[in-house]
Design an enzyme around this catalytic site. Structure first.
Site, mmCIF file in Angstrom:
data_model
loop_
_atom_site.group_PDB
_atom_site.id
_atom_site.type_symbol
_atom_site.label_atom_id
_atom_site.label_comp_id
_atom_site.label_asym_id
_atom_site.label_seq_id
_atom_site.Cartn_x
_atom_site.Cartn_y
_atom_site.Cartn_z
ATOM 1 N N GLU A 202 56.109 3.205 -1.191
ATOM 2 C CA GLU A 202 56.619 4.575 -1.229
ATOM 3 C C GLU A 202 58.136 4.596 -1.248
ATOM 4 O OE1 GLU A 202 54.780 7.190 1.592
ATOM 5 O OE2 GLU A 202 52.762 6.558 1.045
ATOM 6 N N LYS A 334 46.111 16.501 2.531
ATOM 7 C CA LYS A 334 46.247 15.883 1.216
ATOM 8 C C LYS A 334 45.121 16.441 0.361
ATOM 9 C CE LYS A 334 47.655 11.274 2.962
ATOM 10 N NZ LYS A 334 47.047 10.045 3.553
HETATM 11 P P1 PGA Z 1 47.864 6.494 1.398
HETATM 12 O O1 PGA Z 1 48.920 6.509 2.571
HETATM 13 O O2 PGA Z 1 48.244 7.518 0.398
HETATM 14 O O3 PGA Z 1 47.949 5.068 0.886
HETATM 15 O O4 PGA Z 1 46.521 6.787 2.018
HETATM 16 C C1 PGA Z 1 49.534 7.676 3.024
HETATM 17 C C2 PGA Z 1 49.218 7.941 4.494
HETATM 18 O O5 PGA Z 1 48.490 7.150 5.139
HETATM 19 O O6 PGA Z 1 49.673 8.946 5.036
HETATM 20 ZN ZN ZN Z 2 48.524 8.360 7.070
#
Ligand code: PGA
Ligand code: ZN
Length: 425
Positions: A202, A334
């Site tokens: 990231e 998400k």
């Molecule tokens: P991921 O990580 O998108 O790889 O699941 C983001 C998070 O854990 O917040």
């Molecule tokens: Zn997370």
């Protein structure tokens, strides 16, 4: 009304195939959205449809793209794009599975978000304003990664995200400036420790540390070196992503090769929050270990934000269960974890109803799509988590927030500390 729904294969920030959907309304308005992809995923998440086989490491999305043309487009044709709930009910019913694996959560999320964009475009409104629907909403507080770790950096540290938050920054613009200062200072400190070796998934600095504590020490020093007061104006936020470290039977911290039960894991995390200027922690326990989450909450939940990500998977029913267990005081949201805009919004409203903090979040696999900046603002979530302060798939979201804040002009109200659940704030 919806005239056409198209999908195509594009590429995400890890160079993996992903799905873009494009929705055209009868009046000519167009909406587009691209599915993100996680690496540290929870078992209860909606699942992407991947082609398997040898091409693109099995990560192809040809089937998901074909499903949009063959099944989704005919089902949505003629529907009212403003009725997002009806659109998303149609999508979930058409898929017919509990985990959205038949048509693919990647196909569903791209279409669901593209319809939302098309509806906003038809009204001639920016998406955040369309979602706010006349209500006063806040500019979210950003949570920004300085070091990446865990599954995003070859497991060089146990902890996945080392982030900073500046709730007293006063504006989004200023919060980004502060983060930039801390990010540069952290880079200089890392260089002094040894050769810097690039960035994690990231965009945070690659974690050249020999212990989790060394990372926490370095981050605290970086805040100071940048001229800020750790624990007063700039705080540390951690995503432990403990799902990657164990399950209800126990945890393993690889860096110092220690195995522990849930109670010891809770003690470890609680200890970190007492020794370092930590204001927020995410997933201190694995996805089904509500007991360890609750132990952490009882110890520190009145002064520290405890976010559920893999434990909640943006699912309103799991938010209710976690609230009952006293497992968190904030929810990570998400959209692709649950598959549709409406269900993600329901999870967010369930969190709000419990007085929790709400953090709209990107995935580790992202693109130039900036929908989450609008969702976080328009839904008045109060917080936005996107990743680091480098790489354009991250910067695209921060930059979009700067445009939104500017558009609000004198009305812009930076969420700051109001973003946290009452006791934490
Ligand atoms: P991921 O990580 O998108 O790889 O699941 C983001 C998070 O854990 O917040
Ligand atoms: Zn997370």
């Amino acid at each position: 009304r919806i005239a056409t729904v198209l999908a195509r294969q594009l590429w995400d920030s890890r160079g993996r195939p992903t799905v873009e959907a494009e929705v055209r309304l009868e009046g000519g308005a167009v909406g587009r959205a691209i599915a993100p992809a996680g690496a540290s995923r929870g078992a209860h998440e909606a699942v992407d449809l991947r082609d398997g086989g040898t091409a693109f490491g099995g990560m192809g999305v040809a089937k998901a793209v074909a499903n949009v043309a063959a099944e989704i487009a005919p089902a949505l044709a003629g529907m009212d794009a403003r009725d997002q709930a009806a659109i998303d009910r149609t999508l979930t019913a058409l898929d017919g599975t509990a985990n959205k694996g038949r048509l693919g959560a990647n196909a569903l999320v791209a279409v669901s978000m593209a319809v939302l964009h098309a509806a906003a475009a038809a009204e001639g409104a920016p998406l955040w304003r369309y979602l706010a629907g006349g209500r006063k909403v806040r500019v979210p507080l950003p949570e920004i990664q300085i070091f990446g770790g865990g599954a995003h950096a070859g497991r060089r540290t146990d902890i996945q995200d080392f982030m900073v938050m500046a709730p007293r920054a006063g504006s989004f613009r200023r919060a980004l400036e502060i983060t930039d200062e801390v990010y540069r200072a952290a880079g200089r400190l890392m260089e002094a420790l040894g050769p810097l070796s690039g960035v994690a998934d990231e965009g945070g600095w690659w974690p050249n540390f020999s212990s989790n504590e060394q990372a926490l020490d370095t981050l605290t020093k970086a805040i100071e070196a940048a001229g800020h007061r750790p624990g007063e104006d700039v705080f540390i936020s951690l995503d432990i992503a403990a799902n990657e470290l164990g399950d209800t039977t126990g945890y393993r911290l690889a860096l110092d090769d220690r195995r522990m039960d849930g109670a010891a894991m809770a003690e470890e995390v609680i200890g970190w929050t007492r020794r370092y200027p930590i204001l927020s922690i995410e997933d201190p326990a694995s996805q089904d270990d509500f007991a360890t989450m609750a132990t952490v909450m009882r110890a520190i939940g009145d002064t520290v934000q405890v976010i559920g990500d893999d434990v909640l998977v943006t699912n309103a029913a799991r938010v209710a269960g976690a609230a009952e267990a006293g497992a968190c005081n904030a929810a990570l949201i998400k959209v692709n974890q649950v598959g549709t805009v409406t269900e993600a919004h329901e999870a967010l409203e369930a969190a709000r109803a419990h007085g929790w903090g709400m953090v709209v979040s990107a995935r580790s696999g992202e693109t130039e799509d900036v929908t989450i900046a609008h969702l976080s603002t328009g839904w008045d979530a109060g917080q936005l988590k996107v990743g680091s302060f480098t790489r354009s798939e991250r910067m695209a979201k921060w930059n979009e927030m700067l445009r939104i804040e500017e558009e609000m002009g004198n009305d812009a109200d930076f969420a700051g500390a109001s973003a946290f659940a009452a006791p934490v704030a």
